[in-house]
Motif scaffolding. Structure first.
Motif, PDB file in Angstrom:
ATOM      1  N   MET A 237       0.836  -1.207   0.000  1.00  0.00           N
ATOM      2  CA  MET A 237       0.000   0.000   0.000  1.00  0.00           C
ATOM      3  C   MET A 237       0.869   1.253   0.000  1.00  0.00           C
ATOM      4  O   MET A 237       0.589   2.219  -0.703  1.00  0.00           O
ATOM      5  N   ARG A 238       1.955   1.225   0.778  1.00  0.00           N
ATOM      6  CA  ARG A 238       2.853   2.389   0.837  1.00  0.00           C
ATOM      7  C   ARG A 238       3.644   2.572  -0.457  1.00  0.00           C
ATOM      8  O   ARG A 238       4.216   3.637  -0.678  1.00  0.00           O
ATOM      9  N   LEU A 239       3.681   1.523  -1.266  1.00  0.00           N
ATOM     10  CA  LEU A 239       4.363   1.631  -2.563  1.00  0.00           C
ATOM     11  C   LEU A 239       3.366   1.923  -3.690  1.00  0.00           C
ATOM     12  O   LEU A 239       3.717   1.921  -4.862  1.00  0.00           O
ATOM     13  N   GLY A 240       2.120   2.176  -3.307  1.00  0.00           N
ATOM     14  CA  GLY A 240       1.056   2.363  -4.288  1.00  0.00           C
ATOM     15  C   GLY A 240       1.301   3.490  -5.281  1.00  0.00           C
ATOM     16  O   GLY A 240       0.915   3.407  -6.443  1.00  0.00           O
ATOM     17  N   GLN A 241       1.961   4.568  -4.828  1.00  0.00           N
ATOM     18  CA  GLN A 241       2.224   5.704  -5.716  1.00  0.00           C
ATOM     19  C   GLN A 241       3.139   5.290  -6.870  1.00  0.00           C
ATOM     20  O   GLN A 241       2.963   5.728  -8.006  1.00  0.00           O
ATOM     21  N   ILE A 242       4.105   4.433  -6.560  1.00  0.00           N
ATOM     22  CA  ILE A 242       5.006   3.941  -7.619  1.00  0.00           C
ATOM     23  C   ILE A 242       4.231   3.068  -8.601  1.00  0.00           C
ATOM     24  O   ILE A 242       4.471   3.115  -9.812  1.00  0.00           O
ATOM     25  N   GLU A 243       3.270   2.279  -8.084  1.00  0.00           N
ATOM     26  CA  GLU A 243       2.458   1.423  -8.956  1.00  0.00           C
ATOM     27  C   GLU A 243       1.726   2.272  -9.996  1.00  0.00           C
ATOM     28  O   GLU A 243       1.583   1.876 -11.155  1.00  0.00           O
ATOM     29  N   GLN A 244       1.276   3.457  -9.574  1.00  0.00           N
ATOM     30  CA  GLN A 244       0.561   4.351 -10.490  1.00  0.00           C
ATOM     31  C   GLN A 244       1.498   5.042 -11.477  1.00  0.00           C
ATOM     32  O   GLN A 244       1.207   5.148 -12.668  1.00  0.00           O
ATOM     33  N   SER A 245       2.646   5.513 -10.977  1.00  0.00           N
ATOM     34  CA  SER A 245       3.537   6.327 -11.818  1.00  0.00           C
ATOM     35  C   SER A 245       4.525   5.515 -12.644  1.00  0.00           C
ATOM     36  O   SER A 245       4.935   5.928 -13.724  1.00  0.00           O
ATOM     37  N   ASN A 246       4.923   4.344 -12.127  1.00  0.00           N
ATOM     38  CA  ASN A 246       5.919   3.533 -12.829  1.00  0.00           C
ATOM     39  C   ASN A 246       5.624   2.043 -12.583  1.00  0.00           C
ATOM     40  O   ASN A 246       6.274   1.392 -11.760  1.00  0.00           O
ATOM     41  N   PRO A 247       4.664   1.471 -13.333  1.00  0.00           N
ATOM     42  CA  PRO A 247       4.262   0.070 -13.121  1.00  0.00           C
ATOM     43  C   PRO A 247       5.422  -0.922 -13.250  1.00  0.00           C
ATOM     44  O   PRO A 247       5.455  -1.925 -12.539  1.00  0.00           O
ATOM     45  N   THR A 248       6.372  -0.640 -14.141  1.00  0.00           N
ATOM     46  CA  THR A 248       7.515  -1.544 -14.316  1.00  0.00           C
ATOM     47  C   THR A 248       8.342  -1.621 -13.045  1.00  0.00           C
ATOM     48  O   THR A 248       8.732  -2.708 -12.607  1.00  0.00           O
ATOM     49  N   MET A 249       8.613  -0.450 -12.467  1.00  0.00           N
ATOM     50  CA  MET A 249       9.386  -0.421 -11.225  1.00  0.00           C
ATOM     51  C   MET A 249       8.612  -1.111 -10.107  1.00  0.00           C
ATOM     52  O   MET A 249       9.188  -1.878  -9.315  1.00  0.00           O
ATOM     53  N   TYR A 250       7.321  -0.842 -10.032  1.00  0.00           N
ATOM     54  CA  TYR A 250       6.519  -1.448  -8.961  1.00  0.00           C
ATOM     55  C   TYR A 250       6.558  -2.972  -9.055  1.00  0.00           C
ATOM     56  O   TYR A 250       6.723  -3.665  -8.040  1.00  0.00           O
TER      57      TYR A 250
END
Length: 326
Positions: free
Chosen positions: A241-254
């Motif tokens: 959940m705390r990494l959710g922003q990365i999931e939105q902005s950079n799915p590959t990194m997430y």
């Protein structure tokens, strides 16, 4: 004239001759000749019940199980009045192919959902009992072989073979080797990933008594049946959940750092991070993700111990990929 499939319709005399030649050859156990004579009758869609049965028997004797299985399945659907006759042959095909589990599964369904004539039920029940026993014997033999493979791999310190044997063993119940694998959980010399796999096996098999686990310098008691699966653990969900922003902005990194998280936790399983470790792990994963993809990132200098966790995550990743191969 042509039939529905576009083939030339068979002349009656040819049909009679092929039937006679094929069925005579079948009686004399000349199965290859019988099949060669009877096959055209099926292709031209003029095969009687006796011809179909004769061809199926010939194919079974010749080891042509795929062809026999396909034809038998067709007849089970189309010749409703002869369903149990063809079901019996179909089970024979499965039996000859040593597919005992499929027989047991099929007959479980048949017994539960269908009204079966008494004579057929008796025959099918006999086949069911024989298949179930052979299936159990085969599973036991396979389990003993895999157990032997595991112990041999343990002696030679071949972790790849330990993992491979264990992954196959996990398809069976651990009952017959339960004490042995419980002992393995307490040995420092057994790799943490192998211990994770054993605990996972015990959990999925609902082992409901306490087992002692030694891992990363800790000795803990766990009841495997009470353990959560990795993907559903509360702490892992919190980190994701705390990494959710990365999931939105950079799915590959997430995707990459989520995999790092899963592998890290799998190696440590069932020792999950605690609440205090969550911020440090999140920061460590972010730094690793940006570092691997070489994207700008300003680290949070206020969080202590990040380097230690980065090293642990990378070490766990290295071991996971090396052993599991993902």
């Amino acid at each position: 004239m042509e039939n529905n499939n576009g083939n030339i319709v068979m002349f009656p005399k040819w049909k009679i001759t092929l039937e006679r030649v094929g069925l005579e050859a079948l009686k004399e156990k000349r199965y290859k000749e019988a099949a060669e004579a009877l096959e055209p009758l099926v292709e031209y869609d003029v095969a009687s019940h006796d011809v179909l049965t004769g061809l199926l028997m010939s194919w079974i004797e010749l080891g042509k199980y795929n062809q026999a299985e396909e034809l038998c399945q067709e007849q089970m659907k189309e010749a409703i009045e002869q369903y149990y006759h063809y079901l019996h042959i179909y089970i024979t095909i499965l039996f000859q192919s040593n597919r005992y589990q499929e027989i047991v599964d099929l007959l479980d369904e048949v017994f539960e959902s269908e009204e079966i004539p008494h004579q057929s039920r008796t025959q099918l029940w006999q086949m069911y009992e024989v298949s179930r026993k052979l299936m159990e014997d085969h599973k036991r033999e396979k389990g003993n072989k895999l157990f032997s493979d595991f112990t041999e791999a343990l002696e030679t310190d071949d972790i790849h073979k330990q993992w491979q044997a264990l992954e196959q063993l996990k398809k069976q119940e651990p009952d017959s080797h339960l004490n042995y694998f419980e002992t393995m959980l307490g040995k420092e010399s057994v790799h943490p990933i192998i211990k994770s796999s054993i605990i996972e096996w015990f959990r999925d098999s609902a082992v409901d008594h306490k087992v002692m686990l030694t891992k990363f310098g800790q000795q803990i008691e766990v009841i495997p049946a009470d353990l959560t699966k990795l993907h559903s653990d509360y702490i892992i969900k919190q980190i994701q959940m705390r990494l959710g922003q990365i999931e939105q902005s950079n799915p590959t990194m997430y995707e990459m750092i989520d995999q790092l998280l899963y592998h890290y936790c799998y190696v440590r399983y069932p020792i999950f991070p605690n609440e205090e470790e969550v911020p440090v792990l999140v920061e460590a994963l972010k730094q690793l993700g940006h570092g691997y993809l070489q994207t700008p990132f300003k680290p949070n200098e206020g969080i202590a111990g990040v380097e230690k966790y980065k090293e642990e995550i990378e070490l766990c990743e290295h071991h996971y990929v090396l052993i599991v191969g993902e």
